[in-house]
Design a protein around this motif. Structure first.
Motif, PDB file in Angstrom:
ATOM      1  N   ALA A  15       9.388  10.634  16.778  1.00 50.42           N
ATOM      2  CA  ALA A  15      10.162  11.539  15.907  1.00 50.42           C
ATOM      3  C   ALA A  15       9.806  12.999  16.178  1.00 50.42           C
ATOM      4  O   ALA A  15      10.673  13.881  16.106  1.00 50.42           O
ATOM      5  N   ALA A  16       8.537  13.256  16.514  1.00 55.10           N
ATOM      6  CA  ALA A  16       8.102  14.638  16.795  1.00 55.10           C
ATOM      7  C   ALA A  16       8.845  15.214  18.001  1.00 55.10           C
ATOM      8  O   ALA A  16       9.024  16.428  18.117  1.00 55.10           O
ATOM      9  N   TYR A  17       9.282  14.345  18.905  1.00 57.33           N
ATOM     10  CA  TYR A  17      10.047  14.792  20.087  1.00 57.33           C
ATOM     11  C   TYR A  17      11.555  14.595  19.891  1.00 57.33           C
ATOM     12  O   TYR A  17      12.315  14.646  20.857  1.00 57.33           O
ATOM     13  N   ASP A  18      11.984  14.362  18.634  1.00 60.65           N
ATOM     14  CA  ASP A  18      13.396  14.077  18.325  1.00 60.65           C
ATOM     15  C   ASP A  18      13.915  12.890  19.128  1.00 60.65           C
ATOM     16  O   ASP A  18      15.047  12.901  19.633  1.00 60.65           O
ATOM     17  N   CYS A  19      13.074  11.876  19.261  1.00 63.24           N
ATOM     18  CA  CYS A  19      13.443  10.642  19.952  1.00 63.24           C
ATOM     19  C   CYS A  19      13.192   9.455  19.032  1.00 63.24           C
ATOM     20  O   CYS A  19      12.610   9.621  17.956  1.00 63.24           O
ATOM     21  N   LYS A  20      13.619   8.285  19.464  1.00 59.84           N
ATOM     22  CA  LYS A  20      13.406   7.068  18.673  1.00 59.84           C
ATOM     23  C   LYS A  20      12.612   6.060  19.510  1.00 59.84           C
ATOM     24  O   LYS A  20      12.784   5.962  20.725  1.00 59.84           O
ATOM     25  N   ILE A  21      11.766   5.296  18.813  1.00 56.31           N
ATOM     26  CA  ILE A  21      11.172   4.110  19.437  1.00 56.31           C
ATOM     27  C   ILE A  21      12.257   3.034  19.451  1.00 56.31           C
ATOM     28  O   ILE A  21      12.949   2.831  18.453  1.00 56.31           O
ATOM     29  N   VAL A  22      12.427   2.368  20.572  1.00 56.05           N
ATOM     30  CA  VAL A  22      13.484   1.363  20.705  1.00 56.05           C
ATOM     31  C   VAL A  22      13.104   0.090  19.935  1.00 56.05           C
ATOM     32  O   VAL A  22      11.986  -0.420  20.069  1.00 56.05           O
ATOM     33  N   GLU A  23      14.038  -0.399  19.138  1.00 53.02           N
ATOM     34  CA  GLU A  23      13.809  -1.603  18.327  1.00 53.02           C
ATOM     35  C   GLU A  23      13.742  -2.856  19.199  1.00 53.02           C
ATOM     36  O   GLU A  23      14.340  -2.919  20.270  1.00 53.02           O
ATOM     37  N   GLY A  24      13.028  -3.856  18.691  1.00 51.29           N
ATOM     38  CA  GLY A  24      13.011  -5.164  19.347  1.00 51.29           C
ATOM     39  C   GLY A  24      11.989  -5.306  20.456  1.00 51.29           C
ATOM     40  O   GLY A  24      11.867  -6.375  21.047  1.00 51.29           O
ATOM     41  N   VAL A  25      11.246  -4.232  20.762  1.00 49.49           N
ATOM     42  CA  VAL A  25      10.215  -4.306  21.805  1.00 49.49           C
ATOM     43  C   VAL A  25       8.915  -4.771  21.146  1.00 49.49           C
ATOM     44  O   VAL A  25       8.498  -4.213  20.135  1.00 49.49           O
ATOM     45  N   LEU A  26       8.283  -5.779  21.710  1.00 44.42           N
ATOM     46  CA  LEU A  26       7.046  -6.309  21.144  1.00 44.42           C
ATOM     47  C   LEU A  26       5.890  -6.118  22.114  1.00 44.42           C
ATOM     48  O   LEU A  26       6.036  -6.326  23.314  1.00 44.42           O
ATOM     49  N   SER A  27       4.752  -5.701  21.588  1.00 42.40           N
ATOM     50  CA  SER A  27       3.509  -5.663  22.374  1.00 42.40           C
ATOM     51  C   SER A  27       2.716  -6.912  22.015  1.00 42.40           C
ATOM     52  O   SER A  27       2.422  -7.148  20.844  1.00 42.40           O
ATOM     53  N   HIS A  28       2.382  -7.707  23.022  1.00 41.34           N
ATOM     54  CA  HIS A  28       1.752  -9.007  22.775  1.00 41.34           C
ATOM     55  C   HIS A  28       0.286  -9.034  23.192  1.00 41.34           C
ATOM     56  O   HIS A  28      -0.104  -8.368  24.157  1.00 41.34           O
ATOM     57  N   GLN A  29      -0.472  -9.868  22.483  1.00 47.91           N
ATOM     58  CA  GLN A  29      -1.792 -10.229  22.988  1.00 47.91           C
ATOM     59  C   GLN A  29      -1.593 -11.078  24.246  1.00 47.91           C
ATOM     60  O   GLN A  29      -0.663 -11.878  24.329  1.00 47.91           O
ATOM     61  N   LEU A  30      -2.459 -10.868  25.235  1.00 52.81           N
ATOM     62  CA  LEU A  30      -2.445 -11.672  26.463  1.00 52.81           C
ATOM     63  C   LEU A  30      -3.618 -12.643  26.428  1.00 52.81           C
ATOM     64  O   LEU A  30      -4.730 -12.269  26.055  1.00 52.81           O
ATOM     65  N   LYS A  31      -3.342 -13.893  26.816  1.00 54.85           N
ATOM     66  CA  LYS A  31      -4.414 -14.877  26.980  1.00 54.85           C
ATOM     67  C   LYS A  31      -4.203 -15.565  28.322  1.00 54.85           C
ATOM     68  O   LYS A  31      -3.180 -15.338  28.980  1.00 54.85           O
ATOM     69  N   GLN A  32      -5.127 -16.423  28.712  1.00 52.56           N
ATOM     70  CA  GLN A  32      -4.982 -17.098  30.006  1.00 52.56           C
ATOM     71  C   GLN A  32      -3.670 -17.896  30.037  1.00 52.56           C
ATOM     72  O   GLN A  32      -3.447 -18.757  29.198  1.00 52.56           O
ATOM     73  N   PHE A  33      -2.819 -17.572  31.003  1.00 54.95           N
ATOM     74  CA  PHE A  33      -1.505 -18.193  31.192  1.00 54.95           C
ATOM     75  C   PHE A  33      -0.537 -17.951  30.024  1.00 54.95           C
ATOM     76  O   PHE A  33       0.485 -18.615  29.927  1.00 54.95           O
ATOM     77  N   VAL A  34      -0.837 -17.003  29.146  1.00 52.99           N
ATOM     78  CA  VAL A  34       0.055 -16.706  28.014  1.00 52.99           C
ATOM     79  C   VAL A  34       0.408 -15.220  28.036  1.00 52.99           C
ATOM     80  O   VAL A  34      -0.437 -14.362  27.765  1.00 52.99           O
ATOM     81  N   ILE A  35       1.688 -14.933  28.379  1.00 48.98           N
ATOM     82  CA  ILE A  35       2.128 -13.531  28.472  1.00 48.98           C
ATOM     83  C   ILE A  35       2.634 -13.009  27.124  1.00 48.98           C
ATOM     84  O   ILE A  35       2.759 -11.814  26.915  1.00 48.98           O
ATOM     85  N   ASP A  36       2.906 -13.932  26.194  1.00 51.14           N
ATOM     86  CA  ASP A  36       3.445 -13.520  24.890  1.00 51.14           C
ATOM     87  C   ASP A  36       2.660 -14.200  23.766  1.00 51.14           C
ATOM     88  O   ASP A  36       3.171 -15.052  23.050  1.00 51.14           O
ATOM     89  N   GLY A  37       1.398 -13.805  23.631  1.00 52.54           N
ATOM     90  CA  GLY A  37       0.504 -14.382  22.619  1.00 52.54           C
ATOM     91  C   GLY A  37       1.001 -14.126  21.202  1.00 52.54           C
ATOM     92  O   GLY A  37       1.885 -13.302  20.957  1.00 52.54           O
ATOM     93  N   ASN A  38       0.411 -14.847  20.247  1.00 51.52           N
ATOM     94  CA  ASN A  38       0.893 -14.811  18.859  1.00 51.52           C
ATOM     95  C   ASN A  38       0.596 -13.511  18.129  1.00 51.52           C
ATOM     96  O   ASN A  38       1.309 -13.145  17.194  1.00 51.52           O
ATOM     97  N   LYS A  39      -0.461 -12.829  18.513  1.00 51.76           N
ATOM     98  CA  LYS A  39      -0.743 -11.536  17.864  1.00 51.76           C
ATOM     99  C   LYS A  39       0.187 -10.493  18.481  1.00 51.76           C
ATOM    100  O   LYS A  39       0.206 -10.308  19.697  1.00 51.76           O
TER     101      LYS A  39
END
Length: 392
Positions: A175-199
């Protein structure tokens, strides 16, 4: 297996094992170099599919060259296929071999890719503008919004902090740069062989998208994914035919009717049992037919190509961070080109976030160990709006 054994096995698979840390860092070195190669290929009139293929080939070659002479066979290779999403295209554009799309002068190119060694995954996302000289105007603002939000997130992804702390902070930065964070993007925990962890860290919290509150803990690994837009930040799927990246849904089963579908699903199960893959890597004639039936019965999870409105600019920065006992260590990145955004120097809240370090203060005294050569630099307090640390 006794519960003690289970705990021990679980423990060996996180950052408390030096072997695991080494594999994450080896994967990070490869993906950083792959990204460097891809950025160097982003020139006017270069075919997007050719660059994606070069990125994927580099990852396969480099991962194939290490851990060859070990007793136990170690899986290694692509964890996320190379994607080049241009201008208002938000993500996951990795076209088929027949696609003729090329890059043009002043395109804002978002590069997204990942590799793994023994299932320990390093991912990276980077934005490059095909332009000589500093990036200016709204392109600079949206790039600075993503970069500053990533720097703030790095300082907030630490033991004791919560996922919602990051969600709230990155929205304020954009918002400080008059921009928006894009909705629907998730940052995931990574685990061995898991690219989209539950956290998970949400990019934007709203009524439609909710995730469980979670606290970051020592020895965890995260893929922090920041996407900013000069538009509304509500991307749309325009054409399902553009989707080429899929991941096998391991919890789903169905007896496929068509021969082409069974052939393709068998190929996917053998070559890509766990990690996302591109349809380019399949036998193409049968793939088109076969993928449709696999999708209809939810055997595959698609990664759709999403778009903001024409004229909007979208920037993307993604990094892998290890929550080590010594502090949060960002292991994937690439220097940004010079950019000249609007000043946000009077924003005290962002200034305070950027003043945080990422190292954990030691409780007891004692000599400081020298960092190993080759370790990724850990973030020090940073001045707001600055991109000095990211210039090539």
């Amino acid at each position: 297996m006794s519960s003690d054994d289970e705990v021990r096995e679980e423990k060996e698979l996180d950052l408390s094992s030096s072997d695991v840390v080494t594999k994450y860092k080896d994967a990070a070195d490869i993906i950083n170099n792959a990204l460097k190669l891809v950025v160097s290929l982003c020139k006017p009139k270069a075919k997007i599919v050719d660059i994606c293929e070069r990125g994927d080939s580099y990852i396969r070659e480099q991962t194939g060259n290490i851990y060859k002479n070990v007793k136990r066979k170690i899986e290694r290779g692509i964890a996320f296929p190379t994607c080049l999403s241009v201008n208002n295209t938000v993500c996951h554009f990795s076209p088929l071999a027949t696609d003729e799309a090329v890059l043009e002068e002043n395109d804002m190119v978002k590069i997204d890719m990942g590799c793994h060694i023994d299932g320990f995954i390093a991912v990276v996302g980077h934005t490059h503008v095909i332009h000589d000289g500093p990036v200016t105007g709204r392109a600079a603002d949206v790039l600075a919004a993503a970069n500053t939000a990533a720097e703030v997130a790095l300082r907030l992804v630490r033991p004791g902090k919560k996922n919602k702390d990051v969600t709230e902070a990155i929205q304020k930065v954009a918002a400080a740069y008059d921009c928006k964070i894009v909705e629907g993007v998730l940052s995931h925990q990574l685990k061995q062989f898991v690219i989209d962890g539950n956290k998970v860290v949400l990019s934007v919290s709203n009524a439609d998208t909710k995730v469980d509150d979670a606290e970051f803990e020592e020895n965890e690994v995260y893929a922090i994914d920041i996407v900013t837009s000069t538009g509304e930040g509500k991307p749309k799927l325009l054409d399902e035919k553009q989707t080429t990246i899929y991941k096998r849904a391991v919890d789903k089963n169905y007896h496929l009717k068509m021969k082409a579908s069974r052939f393709i699903f068998s190929e996917i199960s053998q070559k890509f049992p766990i990690m996302p893959f591109t349809a380019r890597a399949l036998e193409e004639k049968r793939a088109r037919l076969g993928l449709v039936e696999c999708m209809n019965h939810e055997l595959l999870q698609p990664y759709p190509v999403l778009h903001e409105k024409p004229g909007d600019l979208v920037a993307h920065i993604k990094f892998t961070v290890l929550l080590l006992p010594s502090g949060s260590q960002r292991v994937t990145s690439h220097p940004l080109q010079e950019f000249q955004p609007k000043s946000i120097e009077d924003n005290a809240e962002i200034k305070a976030w950027l003043a945080l370090g990422t190292k954990t203060k030691k409780k007891s005294g004692g000599k400081k160990k020298k960092g190993k050569k080759g370790d990724a630099a850990e973030a020090e307090p940073m001045e707001e709006g600055s991109n000095d640390a990211n210039k090539e």
